[in-house]
Design a protein around this motif. Structure first.
Motif, short mmCIF file in Angstrom:
data_model
loop_
_atom_site.label_atom_id
_atom_site.label_comp_id
_atom_site.label_asym_id
_atom_site.label_seq_id
_atom_site.Cartn_x
_atom_site.Cartn_y
_atom_site.Cartn_z
N PHE A 145 0.83 -1.20 0.00
CA PHE A 145 0.00 0.00 0.00
C PHE A 145 0.87 1.25 0.00
N LEU A 146 1.86 1.30 0.90
CA LEU A 146 2.67 2.51 1.04
C LEU A 146 3.51 2.82 -0.20
N GLU A 147 4.09 1.80 -0.84
CA GLU A 147 4.88 2.09 -2.04
C GLU A 147 3.96 2.55 -3.17
N THR A 148 2.75 2.02 -3.24
CA THR A 148 1.81 2.47 -4.26
C THR A 148 1.37 3.90 -3.99
N GLN A 165 -7.12 -0.10 14.82
CA GLN A 165 -6.79 -1.39 14.23
C GLN A 165 -5.45 -1.42 13.50
N ASN A 166 -4.94 -0.25 13.10
CA ASN A 166 -3.68 -0.20 12.36
C ASN A 166 -2.99 1.16 12.55
N PRO A 167 -2.70 1.52 13.81
CA PRO A 167 -2.12 2.84 14.07
C PRO A 167 -0.75 3.06 13.42
N GLU A 168 0.02 2.00 13.24
CA GLU A 168 1.33 2.14 12.60
C GLU A 168 1.16 2.59 11.14
N MET A 169 0.21 2.00 10.45
CA MET A 169 -0.05 2.40 9.07
C MET A 169 -0.55 3.84 9.02
N ARG A 198 0.37 9.44 7.49
CA ARG A 198 0.49 10.84 7.92
C ARG A 198 1.86 11.41 7.61
N THR A 199 2.88 10.65 7.92
CA THR A 199 4.25 11.11 7.69
C THR A 199 4.46 11.40 6.20
N MET A 200 4.05 10.46 5.35
CA MET A 200 4.21 10.64 3.91
C MET A 200 3.41 11.83 3.40
N SER A 206 -5.97 -0.55 5.37
CA SER A 206 -4.96 0.15 4.56
C SER A 206 -5.61 0.63 3.27
N ASN A 207 -6.46 1.64 3.43
CA ASN A 207 -7.22 2.20 2.33
C ASN A 207 -7.22 3.72 2.48
#
Length: 139
Positions: free
Chosen positions: A51-54, A76-80, A85-87, A125-126
């Protein structure tokens, strides 16, 4: 043959046809995509492409004024969520971050120009990207 930018012809075509406030979704491999919405399926295997590279590649070629995440990503996915947010803060410091229920996000995919399906297998991751006005961002 194209030398730079997105090589995927479907993504390139969608991005070049978008106007101000049009929507584009990037989703994990489990996100249901409505039949009436253009599907650009990049998924090859679990997490390929991620997801992140896309998101990184697409947002290199797109101006974004806001983005929408599912409320559920917070628990459910705070790291993602933090990676997104960072990106987004780095690329679009003035972009507005919005949250909605996962059910509403799925409903909103019906109004997206396309949904790009990745191989991502982590929950929620959406993202829905809201297109900015490109000439307003020119300095």
């Amino acid at each position: 043959m194209k030398r730079n930018g997105i090589l995927n012809s479907s993504i390139s075509s969608v991005l070049s046809s978008m106007g101000h406030t049009d929507l584009l979704c990037i989703g994990d491999c489990g996100l249901p995509i409505p039949d009436e919405t253009k599907r650009i399926d990049l998924a090859l295997r679990f997490n390929i492409p991620s997801f992140l590279e896309t998101l990184d590649v697409v947002t290199d070629d797109m101006a974004v004024e806001a983005y929408i995440l599912a409320e559920e990503i917070k628990d459910q996915n705070p790291e993602m969520m933090e990676n997104i947010r960072t990106m987004m803060n780095k690329k679009f410091p003035n972009a507005v971050e919005c949250f909605t229920s996962h059910e509403n996000l799925k409903e909103q995919t019906k109004t997206c120009k396309a949904v790009i399906r990745t191989g991502e297998i982590t929950a929620f991751s959406n993202i829905i990207l809201v297109s900015a006005c490109i000439f307003a961002t020119q300095g």
